[in-house]
Design a protein around this motif. Sequence first.
Motif: not given
Lengths: 507, 238
Positions: B26, B28, B142-144, B157, B160, B163
């Motif tokens: 991830i 973020y 995953m990007t957020t 979560t 993944f 992070r």
Amino acid sequence: MTDAVTHFPEPEILSREDTEHGRWTVDACSAKRGVPHTIIPERIMKAPVDDSDMSRCIRAHEMMHAKVSPAGEFKAWIDRGVASEDALKSVEEMRVNLLCQKAGFDVKSHLSDDGETYDGERGVAMRDWHGCVMMAIACVGTASHKKFLTGVRRHDRFWGKCLLDISKRALREMEKAYRQGNLASTEPHSHIGLAPIGFGHTERIAEWIDRIAEQDPPIPPEPEKAKAKDPDADAEDADDGTGQGDPAGREMAHDNRGSVDIRKEEGFGERLKGITPDRGYYDIPRWAELRVEKLPLTTLVPGTIGKKRIPSNTGRHPRRLHRYLTDPEMRIFDRTIKGIGGVLVLDCSGSMDLSKKQIREILQASPGVTVIGYTDRGSNTPNAWVLADKGRMCDELPFTGSGNGVDLPAIEWGVAHKQRANSPVIWVTDGGVCGEGQGTSEQLSMQCIKYCIRNRVIVVPHLEEAVETLKKMKRGEKGRTHWPHQLRYVYRNMNGSRLEKDYPNGW
Amino acid sequence: MDTQTTLPDCWSQFQQVLDNGVDRIILYGPPGTGKTYCGLTHGNVDAGAFRLVCTEDMTNADVTGSFMLEKGDFRWVSGSALKAWNGDGTQGGRLVVDEIDKAGGDVFATLLAMLDTPESASWENPQNGRVHKPKPGFTAVMTTNVEEMRELPPALTDRFPVRIRIDQPHPDALKILSRDLRGIAVKMADAGERRISLRQFMAFDSLRKGLEPERASEIVFGDRAESIMDAIAVDGVS
């Protein structure tokens, strides 16, 4: 109705070499002197956010503080003891204002809150020369400066003239520093570890401003109201160099003087002109850390630390019965008194010379004296040695002459280790005061001079004079300073007057 | 990527994670820092990288695939996730999922299944009944913009394990900007409420080539233009 446009400062854009970058808390406040502020370590800024030119200049001023002023190390700069906190703050304001001007902000026209004229009047009315100097320096180069001087002139035109001259000279010094190219540098200094380097210029000028602010201005003669002139009449020749005076002051019953004791006052003005900043500045002057080594003190010198017996009229064993008949106070007993002791601080740098025989002479002259020699040889080796203490002296002198590096810390050690409050501290030096790994420094020399004056340290250039002084003091006479040539030269160069004349006894 | 460039810590972590075979990551942090771009281009993407932008209105067709009318006949068109599973036929590709937290419930459930461990993940094609499993080497990034990982569903979560908070633009992306704006763009990427994205600086940089900087600033930054230009002037003092 449309909402008023607000302009919050953007301190996150600023970069510094000495602090971590991060988010700021920015709040709005009124555009009054003392209200806007910046706390760099906590990343807090308060500034006016309205659309006026003045608020924009205040925002730029606060942003410049966030960009160049010391972050968490301001106290460390004060603790160096080169300049006072007041002077450092005032000169830092000047540095920030100059940098704002260099960045394109018109602080000369807009940075003012209109309260400065009253500040000037109040400062002179209270004869607060120190405060007036600090204020004049803090606002030089801004719109406040002219208004402040107008207020000063309403009460004392001579002060106005002096303050204008001082301000101009200070601004010129800061301009020179700007041309060196590191006035806004935030890098930490490689040796002292303090940041930012640009603040070193502030410290140098602040040291000079301190010397100006501590002068005593002449007492004004009684006012002659009938002859008093309009203080604002000459505002045009007394502004901050622009030739645009501000004649629109409030009308008041001022006590400006009609007659002026020109001879006396011009003398003070000339004296101020003679006080100059450190011209030989090339790096932030610094002392090395004092590392004292106590040598084995194996040799006993006769005299048992200056103890001796004197007659007394009370006691248990009458050792002086003959005094029963000869002494009117019949002091037939003994009591023991100690010598005055003292601390001798010896500059053992390459420019000085020292032998064991001389140390022995010192101990014989004053048996209770503590002798400490110092010379800095770099790295982490000891740079000061206790050569004699409590009637004993070392057998071998362990060092060879090198740089000074720790003059002031060694004198401070001497003052801290006095046996009694009235024990003398004698500093034997040729006056060639140097910082750690640096050449001679006028700032450091002045620091030593001021410290010696404040703490009544006797300064002599040769060891023979120190021995003579100790002998005199043993006889009950007072010790006197004989300022070394180099210290006298530095003092005259920086203050325009003679050290031996200003402080003939040493304090 | 230019190996001479010193990578900021966050990007350096991303590179190390990819180099050491972690396949679910991830990224973020604030928008405009190049998370998606780097997800699509960094590491081993020889078998292809496929992007999936999640919205509330998207359907499973975007994820797994759907029948589409083509030349009078219906033909199966694979979705991004399935394409990434299959990669080049021998090796799995990379799936980059943007804003998975914004996906609807059924899509989210499908994505969870598709992003499960290789041993558990499987999907049956309704056209031919063939069961697909991710090819070896399949990776997912995953990007957020969500700052708190607690706000994401635990099921997600959990899939993944690594992070990384990306708080500044990738140096490769900064190269597009003029030199004087690069440092400022880095600092403002993570400035909280006063954040200015890299894209805005790119627009400003482009505009000021033809306009006065003040005018370019007004157009791009609006009410903040004066303060930003003042701050740049203060920062430029030496």
